[in-house]
Design a protein around this motif. Structure first.
Motif, PDB file in Angstrom:
ATOM      1  N   PHE A   6       0.831  -1.195   0.000  1.00  0.00           N
ATOM      2  CA  PHE A   6       0.000   0.000   0.000  1.00  0.00           C
ATOM      3  C   PHE A   6       0.873   1.254   0.000  1.00  0.00           C
ATOM      4  CE2 PHE A   6      -1.840   3.493   2.338  1.00  0.00           C
ATOM      5  CZ  PHE A   6      -2.994   3.725   1.616  1.00  0.00           C
ATOM      6  N   TRP A   7       1.831   1.321   0.927  1.00  0.00           N
ATOM      7  CA  TRP A   7       2.690   2.510   1.020  1.00  0.00           C
ATOM      8  C   TRP A   7       3.537   2.694  -0.238  1.00  0.00           C
ATOM      9  CZ3 TRP A   7       1.240   6.139   3.936  1.00  0.00           C
ATOM     10  CH2 TRP A   7       0.649   5.898   5.155  1.00  0.00           C
ATOM     11  N   THR A   8       3.985   1.609  -0.821  1.00  0.00           N
ATOM     12  CA  THR A   8       4.751   1.696  -2.066  1.00  0.00           C
ATOM     13  C   THR A   8       3.896   2.307  -3.172  1.00  0.00           C
ATOM     14  OG1 THR A   8       6.140  -0.183  -1.480  1.00  0.00           O
ATOM     15  CG2 THR A   8       5.981   0.365  -3.822  1.00  0.00           C
ATOM     16  N   ARG A   9       2.666   1.839  -3.315  1.00  0.00           N
ATOM     17  CA  ARG A   9       1.770   2.382  -4.333  1.00  0.00           C
ATOM     18  C   ARG A   9       1.474   3.861  -4.090  1.00  0.00           C
ATOM     19  NH1 ARG A   9      -2.908  -1.834  -6.126  1.00  0.00           N
ATOM     20  NH2 ARG A   9      -1.590  -3.655  -6.365  1.00  0.00           N
ATOM     21  N   LEU A  10       1.203   4.210  -2.834  1.00  0.00           N
ATOM     22  CA  LEU A  10       0.891   5.600  -2.521  1.00  0.00           C
ATOM     23  C   LEU A  10       2.077   6.508  -2.855  1.00  0.00           C
ATOM     24  CD1 LEU A  10      -1.585   7.103  -1.318  1.00  0.00           C
ATOM     25  CD2 LEU A  10      -0.356   7.113   0.856  1.00  0.00           C
ATOM     26  N   GLU A  11       3.269   6.060  -2.516  1.00  0.00           N
ATOM     27  CA  GLU A  11       4.466   6.848  -2.816  1.00  0.00           C
ATOM     28  C   GLU A  11       4.741   6.915  -4.312  1.00  0.00           C
ATOM     29  OE1 GLU A  11       7.680   5.454  -0.369  1.00  0.00           O
ATOM     30  OE2 GLU A  11       6.673   6.119   1.468  1.00  0.00           O
ATOM     31  N   GLN A  12       4.464   5.853  -5.047  1.00  0.00           N
ATOM     32  CA  GLN A  12       4.648   5.884  -6.501  1.00  0.00           C
ATOM     33  C   GLN A  12       3.668   6.861  -7.146  1.00  0.00           C
ATOM     34  OE1 GLN A  12       4.311   1.793  -7.731  1.00  0.00           O
ATOM     35  NE2 GLN A  12       6.451   1.362  -7.295  1.00  0.00           N
ATOM     36  N   ALA A  13       2.466   6.934  -6.619  1.00  0.00           N
ATOM     37  CA  ALA A  13       1.451   7.808  -7.193  1.00  0.00           C
ATOM     38  C   ALA A  13       1.667   9.278  -6.837  1.00  0.00           C
ATOM     39  CB  ALA A  13       0.054   7.368  -6.745  1.00  0.00           C
ATOM     40  N   PHE A  14       2.137   9.551  -5.610  1.00  0.00           N
ATOM     41  CA  PHE A  14       2.178  10.928  -5.133  1.00  0.00           C
ATOM     42  C   PHE A  14       3.561  11.443  -4.742  1.00  0.00           C
ATOM     43  CE2 PHE A  14      -2.092   9.345  -4.303  1.00  0.00           C
ATOM     44  CZ  PHE A  14      -2.860  10.350  -4.849  1.00  0.00           C
ATOM     45  N   GLY A  15       4.553  10.568  -4.712  1.00  0.00           N
ATOM     46  CA  GLY A  15       5.860  10.966  -4.206  1.00  0.00           C
ATOM     47  C   GLY A  15       5.887  10.761  -2.694  1.00  0.00           C
ATOM     48  N   ALA A  16       7.065  10.518  -2.156  1.00  0.00           N
ATOM     49  CA  ALA A  16       7.188  10.144  -0.746  1.00  0.00           C
ATOM     50  C   ALA A  16       6.649  11.219   0.196  1.00  0.00           C
ATOM     51  CB  ALA A  16       8.635   9.823  -0.410  1.00  0.00           C
ATOM     52  N   ILE A  49      -8.856   0.834   1.549  1.00  0.00           N
ATOM     53  CA  ILE A  49      -8.264   2.174   1.626  1.00  0.00           C
ATOM     54  C   ILE A  49      -7.725   2.585   0.270  1.00  0.00           C
ATOM     55  CG2 ILE A  49      -6.473   3.581   2.705  1.00  0.00           C
ATOM     56  CD1 ILE A  49      -6.699   1.671   5.161  1.00  0.00           C
ATOM     57  N   TRP A  50      -7.027   1.671  -0.401  1.00  0.00           N
ATOM     58  CA  TRP A  50      -6.456   1.990  -1.705  1.00  0.00           C
ATOM     59  C   TRP A  50      -7.560   2.336  -2.712  1.00  0.00           C
ATOM     60  CZ3 TRP A  50      -2.480   4.068  -3.502  1.00  0.00           C
ATOM     61  CH2 TRP A  50      -2.223   4.058  -4.868  1.00  0.00           C
ATOM     62  N   ARG A  51      -8.639   1.602  -2.692  1.00  0.00           N
ATOM     63  CA  ARG A  51      -9.756   1.897  -3.595  1.00  0.00           C
ATOM     64  C   ARG A  51     -10.314   3.295  -3.338  1.00  0.00           C
ATOM     65  NH1 ARG A  51     -12.206  -4.049  -2.912  1.00  0.00           N
ATOM     66  NH2 ARG A  51     -10.885  -5.086  -4.448  1.00  0.00           N
ATOM     67  N   ALA A  52     -10.351   3.711  -2.084  1.00  0.00           N
ATOM     68  CA  ALA A  52     -10.817   5.055  -1.748  1.00  0.00           C
ATOM     69  C   ALA A  52      -9.863   6.115  -2.298  1.00  0.00           C
ATOM     70  CB  ALA A  52     -10.964   5.205  -0.238  1.00  0.00           C
ATOM     71  N   VAL A  53      -8.562   5.843  -2.229  1.00  0.00           N
ATOM     72  CA  VAL A  53      -7.564   6.769  -2.779  1.00  0.00           C
ATOM     73  C   VAL A  53      -7.729   6.891  -4.294  1.00  0.00           C
ATOM     74  CG1 VAL A  53      -5.090   7.145  -3.167  1.00  0.00           C
ATOM     75  CG2 VAL A  53      -5.895   6.367  -0.926  1.00  0.00           C
ATOM     76  N   VAL A  54      -7.858   5.755  -4.969  1.00  0.00           N
ATOM     77  CA  VAL A  54      -8.015   5.755  -6.430  1.00  0.00           C
ATOM     78  C   VAL A  54      -9.286   6.512  -6.830  1.00  0.00           C
ATOM     79  CG1 VAL A  54      -8.409   4.294  -8.456  1.00  0.00           C
ATOM     80  CG2 VAL A  54      -6.663   3.663  -6.783  1.00  0.00           C
ATOM     81  N   ALA A  55     -10.367   6.304  -6.099  1.00  0.00           N
ATOM     82  CA  ALA A  55     -11.632   6.979  -6.405  1.00  0.00           C
ATOM     83  C   ALA A  55     -11.527   8.481  -6.182  1.00  0.00           C
ATOM     84  CB  ALA A  55     -12.756   6.400  -5.556  1.00  0.00           C
ATOM     85  N   ALA A  56     -10.787   8.894  -5.171  1.00  0.00           N
ATOM     86  CA  ALA A  56     -10.655  10.312  -4.863  1.00  0.00           C
ATOM     87  C   ALA A  56      -9.685  11.030  -5.796  1.00  0.00           C
ATOM     88  CB  ALA A  56     -10.201  10.487  -3.413  1.00  0.00           C
ATOM     89  N   TYR A  57      -8.721  10.311  -6.327  1.00  0.00           N
ATOM     90  CA  TYR A  57      -7.684  10.895  -7.180  1.00  0.00           C
ATOM     91  C   TYR A  57      -7.544  10.108  -8.485  1.00  0.00           C
ATOM     92  CZ  TYR A  57      -6.103  13.442  -3.024  1.00  0.00           C
ATOM     93  OH  TYR A  57      -6.020  14.259  -1.916  1.00  0.00           O
ATOM     94  N   PRO A  58      -8.605   9.989  -9.272  1.00  0.00           N
ATOM     95  CA  PRO A  58      -8.533   9.129 -10.460  1.00  0.00           C
ATOM     96  C   PRO A  58      -7.515   9.592 -11.507  1.00  0.00           C
ATOM     97  CG  PRO A  58     -10.514  10.468 -10.499  1.00  0.00           C
ATOM     98  CD  PRO A  58      -9.883  10.656  -9.148  1.00  0.00           C
ATOM     99  N   ASP A  59      -7.254  10.879 -11.579  1.00  0.00           N
ATOM    100  CA  ASP A  59      -6.298  11.380 -12.562  1.00  0.00           C
ATOM    101  C   ASP A  59      -4.866  11.337 -12.058  1.00  0.00           C
ATOM    102  OD1 ASP A  59      -8.405  11.874 -14.298  1.00  0.00           O
ATOM    103  OD2 ASP A  59      -8.652  13.941 -13.586  1.00  0.00           O
ATOM    104  N   ARG A  60      -4.696  11.150 -10.787  1.00  0.00           N
ATOM    105  CA  ARG A  60      -3.357  11.168 -10.196  1.00  0.00           C
ATOM    106  C   ARG A  60      -2.738   9.774 -10.089  1.00  0.00           C
ATOM    107  NH1 ARG A  60      -0.297  15.222  -7.203  1.00  0.00           N
ATOM    108  NH2 ARG A  60       1.677  14.144  -7.066  1.00  0.00           N
ATOM    109  N   VAL A  61      -3.589   8.762  -9.913  1.00  0.00           N
ATOM    110  CA  VAL A  61      -3.087   7.399  -9.723  1.00  0.00           C
ATOM    111  C   VAL A  61      -2.987   6.705 -11.079  1.00  0.00           C
ATOM    112  CG1 VAL A  61      -3.492   5.179  -8.624  1.00  0.00           C
ATOM    113  CG2 VAL A  61      -4.122   7.284  -7.428  1.00  0.00           C
ATOM    114  N   PRO A  62      -1.786   6.332 -11.501  1.00  0.00           N
ATOM    115  CA  PRO A  62      -1.625   5.668 -12.794  1.00  0.00           C
ATOM    116  C   PRO A  62      -2.409   4.352 -12.862  1.00  0.00           C
ATOM    117  CG  PRO A  62       0.522   6.252 -11.861  1.00  0.00           C
ATOM    118  CD  PRO A  62      -0.510   6.491 -10.795  1.00  0.00           C
ATOM    119  N   ALA A  63      -2.936   4.041 -14.025  1.00  0.00           N
ATOM    120  CA  ALA A  63      -3.741   2.833 -14.213  1.00  0.00           C
ATOM    121  C   ALA A  63      -2.987   1.577 -13.774  1.00  0.00           C
ATOM    122  CB  ALA A  63      -4.178   2.707 -15.672  1.00  0.00           C
TER     123      ALA A  63
END
Length: 66
Positions: A6-16, A49-63
């Motif tokens: 989860f933390w790896t994905r979040l950091e890849q999507a948004f930066g550490a 939690i990850w699904r909530a992040v993707v739903a809230a930031y659909p343009d920010r999280v790479p497919a």
């Protein structure tokens, strides 16, 4: 999903730095108006939690991270 994944994905999507800010400061309606940190502490599954992040930031999280 494991917590480390989860933390790896979040950091890849948004930066550490920004990932930690989102985790601490952004409340997600899909998580009962909890932050990521609160949701983890409350035992909510990281996949939920990850699904909530993707739903809230659909343009920010790479497919590739969905």
């Amino acid at each position: 999903m494991r917590l480390t994944d989860f933390w790896t994905r979040l950091e890849q999507a948004f930066g550490a730095g920004y990932a930690r800010s989102i985790a601490a400061d952004h409340s997600f309606g899909a998580l009962g108006d909890r932050t990521i940190d609160q949701a983890i502490a409350d035992g909510i599954d990281t996949t939920t939690i990850w699904r909530a992040v993707v739903a809230a930031y659909p343009d920010r999280v790479p497919a590739r991270l969905h």
